[in-house]
Design a protein around this motif. Structure first.
Motif, PDB file in Angstrom:
ATOM      1  N   GLY A 171      12.544  -5.424  -0.961  1.00  0.00           N
ATOM      2  CA  GLY A 171      12.125  -4.396  -1.921  1.00  0.00           C
ATOM      3  C   GLY A 171      10.640  -4.121  -1.940  1.00  0.00           C
ATOM      4  N   ALA A 172       9.927  -4.642  -0.925  1.00  0.00           N
ATOM      5  CA  ALA A 172       8.500  -4.311  -0.826  1.00  0.00           C
ATOM      6  C   ALA A 172       8.374  -2.930  -0.184  1.00  0.00           C
ATOM      7  N   ILE A 173       7.293  -2.236  -0.489  1.00  0.00           N
ATOM      8  CA  ILE A 173       7.094  -0.867   0.005  1.00  0.00           C
ATOM      9  C   ILE A 173       6.205  -0.935   1.231  1.00  0.00           C
ATOM     10  N   HIS A 174       6.713  -0.498   2.386  1.00  0.00           N
ATOM     11  CA  HIS A 174       5.819  -0.551   3.547  1.00  0.00           C
ATOM     12  C   HIS A 174       4.988   0.713   3.667  1.00  0.00           C
ATOM     13  N   SER A 175       3.788   0.506   4.190  1.00  0.00           N
ATOM     14  CA  SER A 175       2.896   1.624   4.486  1.00  0.00           C
ATOM     15  C   SER A 175       2.419   1.399   5.913  1.00  0.00           C
ATOM     16  N   VAL A 176       3.080   2.070   6.858  1.00  0.00           N
ATOM     17  CA  VAL A 176       2.736   1.875   8.262  1.00  0.00           C
ATOM     18  C   VAL A 176       1.568   2.791   8.605  1.00  0.00           C
ATOM     19  N   VAL A 177       0.554   2.214   9.224  1.00  0.00           N
ATOM     20  CA  VAL A 177      -0.598   3.004   9.663  1.00  0.00           C
ATOM     21  C   VAL A 177      -0.588   3.002  11.190  1.00  0.00           C
ATOM     22  N   PHE A 178      -0.532   4.173  11.779  1.00  0.00           N
ATOM     23  CA  PHE A 178      -0.489   4.329  13.230  1.00  0.00           C
ATOM     24  C   PHE A 178      -1.631   3.545  13.887  1.00  0.00           C
ATOM     25  N   GLY A 179      -1.299   2.789  14.943  1.00  0.00           N
ATOM     26  CA  GLY A 179      -2.280   1.931  15.608  1.00  0.00           C
ATOM     27  C   GLY A 179      -3.452   2.682  16.228  1.00  0.00           C
ATOM     28  N   GLY A 180      -3.337   3.987  16.371  1.00  0.00           N
ATOM     29  CA  GLY A 180      -4.432   4.775  16.935  1.00  0.00           C
ATOM     30  C   GLY A 180      -5.459   5.190  15.897  1.00  0.00           C
ATOM     31  N   PHE A 181      -5.190   4.877  14.625  1.00  0.00           N
ATOM     32  CA  PHE A 181      -6.167   5.218  13.595  1.00  0.00           C
ATOM     33  C   PHE A 181      -7.318   4.217  13.595  1.00  0.00           C
ATOM     34  N   SER A 182      -8.471   4.703  13.160  1.00  0.00           N
ATOM     35  CA  SER A 182      -9.687   3.903  13.153  1.00  0.00           C
ATOM     36  C   SER A 182      -9.666   2.893  12.013  1.00  0.00           C
ATOM     37  N   PRO A 183     -10.566   1.898  12.073  1.00  0.00           N
ATOM     38  CA  PRO A 183     -10.690   0.957  10.956  1.00  0.00           C
ATOM     39  C   PRO A 183     -10.909   1.663   9.616  1.00  0.00           C
ATOM     40  N   GLU A 184     -11.715   2.704   9.609  1.00  0.00           N
ATOM     41  CA  GLU A 184     -11.969   3.384   8.328  1.00  0.00           C
ATOM     42  C   GLU A 184     -10.713   4.050   7.778  1.00  0.00           C
ATOM     43  N   SER A 185      -9.918   4.641   8.679  1.00  0.00           N
ATOM     44  CA  SER A 185      -8.676   5.268   8.226  1.00  0.00           C
ATOM     45  C   SER A 185      -7.733   4.207   7.672  1.00  0.00           C
ATOM     46  N   LEU A 186      -7.683   3.068   8.348  1.00  0.00           N
ATOM     47  CA  LEU A 186      -6.844   1.969   7.871  1.00  0.00           C
ATOM     48  C   LEU A 186      -7.328   1.497   6.500  1.00  0.00           C
ATOM     49  N   ARG A 187      -8.624   1.321   6.378  1.00  0.00           N
ATOM     50  CA  ARG A 187      -9.205   0.871   5.105  1.00  0.00           C
ATOM     51  C   ARG A 187      -8.842   1.813   3.955  1.00  0.00           C
ATOM     52  N   ASP A 188      -9.010   3.104   4.187  1.00  0.00           N
ATOM     53  CA  ASP A 188      -8.737   4.066   3.118  1.00  0.00           C
ATOM     54  C   ASP A 188      -7.272   4.033   2.696  1.00  0.00           C
ATOM     55  N   ARG A 189      -6.380   3.877   3.679  1.00  0.00           N
ATOM     56  CA  ARG A 189      -4.942   3.848   3.364  1.00  0.00           C
ATOM     57  C   ARG A 189      -4.567   2.566   2.627  1.00  0.00           C
ATOM     58  N   ILE A 190      -5.171   1.455   3.040  1.00  0.00           N
ATOM     59  CA  ILE A 190      -4.909   0.185   2.339  1.00  0.00           C
ATOM     60  C   ILE A 190      -5.389   0.280   0.892  1.00  0.00           C
ATOM     61  N   ASN A 191      -6.579   0.810   0.726  1.00  0.00           N
ATOM     62  CA  ASN A 191      -7.152   0.861  -0.620  1.00  0.00           C
ATOM     63  C   ASN A 191      -6.427   1.840  -1.527  1.00  0.00           C
ATOM     64  N   ASP A 192      -6.024   2.971  -0.965  1.00  0.00           N
ATOM     65  CA  ASP A 192      -5.324   3.953  -1.789  1.00  0.00           C
ATOM     66  C   ASP A 192      -4.034   3.364  -2.337  1.00  0.00           C
TER      67      ASP A 192
END
Ligand code: WT7
Length: 658
Positions: A171-192
């Motif tokens: 029941g956890a919610i996954h948020s998959v971030v495409f491996g081609g995204f930059s560290p900053e894009s990953l950071r923003d998605r994690i934080n949001d």
């Protein structure tokens, strides 16, 4: 004056320009129709008469813990599907194929995986079931439970599928971030999303290069206070730093984990995942999907559009980082008990026949890819597919952007050898599953048209005021709720209402333009907003503009999309500089690298043009339309509303000299 830029040469032959020019009709063969999962057109009539009943019938094909007591509650823009029902979607994807008496799927291949360097792993349904249960227990050990958000940043390896399903199991919610995204894009998605845990890998392979995922994740995590733990899958022998206490090896914990994890029963409307996609502002939107409705939509479309049988080998070439991979790699094929191929790397590595080699060696029968890939195959030449036996193929699919008739016909002739129906499927991250598509045994296809709405879906072409256009062009609209529809944007209800539900009351606005012909076939034309669809990826012009202006030399930036022969569309950036800065080739390269670093290589502009000023209205709004005309070498549009009408001449001259 220098020679014409290549981007402009291709402008004359845009994929869209040729739409509706190919008039041939491709009828399904009687033999295909006879064996098809949807073989009678009564399916359309019945679904039209009572769409909610149709979706209820589709939902019956899933495993429910408790049946719903009401199929739909609809108060625009909020839909609730299968109200009161409870389920865990992994029981539909796994348990029913391995635990139910009489199942023949327990030892059937679920995933046939090929790594780019040539390594291969096959996971049966039973293998996958055990791995998912084990990993679900590992997640629990790290304190993850129902409603927690888990970020996933992995290459295309089986663990990506396992990780997503393990989240769903508990029941956890996954948020998959495409491996081609930059560290900053990953950071923003994690934080949001305030993700608590990150699953990544030491690295992955792409075109012979190593993608240093863990290294990039470390950069992102310097500024992600919500992440408590990181689980690292060991893909290769890649160097990395392990942060004691925070970082943990996947394989170590899997060794000790119990292979049974009691599924967490979820309300039909509980969230299943978030997936970020670009909108018209600089901030990506976390699109939310739920358990019951989404799963019903992907199960039904996989079964009826891809016509999957137990004897098929399905290959959807999309990365699980995109919605196509969520719906047609993870959830749809597995709930249908299909065997599928997944591949880690690039289509031209080591040679331009890698895909056809994979098709031949695994006897792929249903193949689903994107027009941008098809156009690349066309360019590479038919000698590559011709080297291989493609006779196992029986159905082909396309998704991600409009497919131009030339590419459609090439796909039909060179890959399908005229034997395979083609399903051109229109849908979006927000719609969750395929919405407009032929059913391959029932609908005659026209190259370049996604044809008709899937049963149970009602679409129309509307004008600005919501008046229906019976023949001709306008805005695409979805006029009734459907099970996989987005339930919101994570943390931003107003943005959901503004983006999708404000154009016309109670009607969904996808942001695409479309034509409709006399046979009621839809011809999707592409985005009508500031979203660019480049090589099948969705990029917001605003996002690229904000990345550019963050560079110290840039004062202002305007980004537009123009036609590109392979990518469908590509990005062109017009940039003004802070005073005293030199404009040289090196700087151009630096700015492109800068965008790659900020967002990812997928957002890198094809061309950057330095200009003294940007065309603006008197109220200061950048007129991107004019820049688009310049970038495409078209005559200039009306410039009377410009604050400085001469500016366009200057920009045009500059562009042509470039
Ligand atoms: C946008 C959605 C759906 C999975 C991949 C992209 C465009 C998608 C088609 C098609 C014409 C298409 C639309 C849509 N699009 N499929 N068959 N014909 N256009 O998902 O990133 O959410 O992008 O892709 O413009 O709005 P996405």
């Amino acid at each position: 004056m220098a020679t014409k830029p290549s981007s402009r040469q291709s402008a004359s032959k845009t994929p869209i320009d040729s739409l509706m020019k190919e008039s041939r009709l491709f009828k399904p063969s009687a033999a295909f129709t006879k064996q098809a999962n949807a073989g009678s057109s009564s399916i359309y009539k019945e679904a039209e008469a009572d769409p909610v009943k149709f979706w209820e019938q589709m939902a019956e094909e899933l495993v429910w813990k408790k049946k719903w007591n009401k199929p739909l509650e609809w108060k625009a823009p909020d839909a609730k599907w299968f109200v009161g029902g409870t389920l865990n979607v992994t029981e539909s994807c796994l348990d029913r194929h391995v635990l139910v008496n009489g199942t023949t799927r327990r030892n059937k291949a679920a995933l046939i995986w090929e790594g780019e360097p040539g390594d291969r792993r096959v996971l049966t349904y039973y293998d996958l079931f055990r791995q998912v249960n084990k990993f679900a227990n590992v997640l629990k050990k790290f304190g993850i439970g129902k409603g927690d958000v888990v970020a996933i940043y992995l290459p295309m390896i089986p663990e990506l599928v396992i990780a997503a399903l393990a989240c769903a199991r508990i029941g956890a919610i996954h948020s998959v971030v495409f491996g081609g995204f930059s560290p900053e894009s990953l950071r923003d998605r994690i934080n949001d999303a305030q993700a608590k845990l990150l699953i990544t890998a030491d690295g992955g392979y792409r075109r012979g290069q190593i993608i240093p995922l863990k290294h990039d994740a470390d950069v992102a995590l310097m500024d992600c206070p919500s992440i408590e733990n990181v689980i690292i899958v060991k893909r290769g022998e890649f160097l990395l730093r392990v942060k004691e206490g925070r970082d943990h090896w996947y394989h170590r914990h899997m060794q000790e984990a119990d292979p049974w994890c009691q599924p967490e029963y979820m309300d039909s409307e509980d969230p299943l995942f978030i997936l970020y996609t670009s909108g018209t502002t600089g901030k990506p939107k976390g699109i939310m999907h739920t358990c019951g409705g989404y799963m019903t939509g992907v199960h039904a479309t996989t079964k009826l559009v891809f016509d999957l049988k137990d004897t098929d080998v399905f290959w959807c070439t999309a990365d699980v980082g995109w919605v196509t991979g969520h719906s047609y790699v993870v959830y749809g094929p597995l709930s249908n008990g299909a065997t599928q191929v997944i591949y880690e790397g690039a289509p031209d590595w080591p040679d331009q026949d890698r895909f056809w080699q994979i098709v031949e060696e695994n006897a792929v029968s249903v193949f689903y890819t994107a027009p941008t890939a098809i156009r690349a195959f066309m360019k590479w030449g038919r000698q590559w597919p011709d080297k291989h036996d493609l006779s196992s193929l029986r159905l082909l699919g396309s998704v991600g952007e409009p497919i131009n008739p030339e590419a459609w016909v090439w796909y039909n002739d060179v890959i399908g050898h005229g034997r395979c129906p083609i399903v051109d499927t229109w849908w979006q991250t927000e719609t969750g599953h395929i919405m407009i598509t032929p059913l391959p045994g029932l609908i005659a296809t026209k190259p370049g048209s996604a044809t008709r709405p899937f049963p149970g879906i009602t679409a129309a072409i509307l004008d600005e005021n919501g008046k229906e256009i019976k023949e001709g062009g306008g805005y695409l609209a979805i006029t009734k709720p459907w099970p996989g529809m987005l339930r919101g944007i994570w943390g931003d209800r107003q943005r959901m209402i503004d983006t999708y539900w404000s154009k016309w009351p109670g009607i969904y606005f996808p942001g695409d333009g479309s034509k409709i012909d006399t046979d009621k076939y839809f011809w999707i034309l592409g985005r009508v907003d500031d979203v660019i669809n480049t090589a099948g990826h969705r990029i917001s012009t605003m996002e690229v503009e904000s990345a550019l202006v963050e560079h110290p030399v840039v004062a202002e930036a305007a980004v537009v999309g123009i036609p590109h022969e392979l990518k469908g569309e590509c990005l062109v950036a017009f940039v003004t500089m802070r005073s005293g800065m030199n404009q040289d080739e090196r700087l151009l390269g630096q700015l492109k690298d800068h965008v790659t670093r900020k967002i990812g290589a997928l957002a890198k502009p094809e061309k950057i043009i330095f200009t003294a000023d940007l065309p603006k209205t008197r109220s200061g709004k950048i007129m991107r339309r004019l820049l688009r005309d310049v970038a495409q070498g078209k005559v200039m549009g009306d410039t009377t509303t410009l604050s400085d009408p001469d500016i366009m001449k200057k920009i045009k001259r500059h562009y042509e000299e470039d």
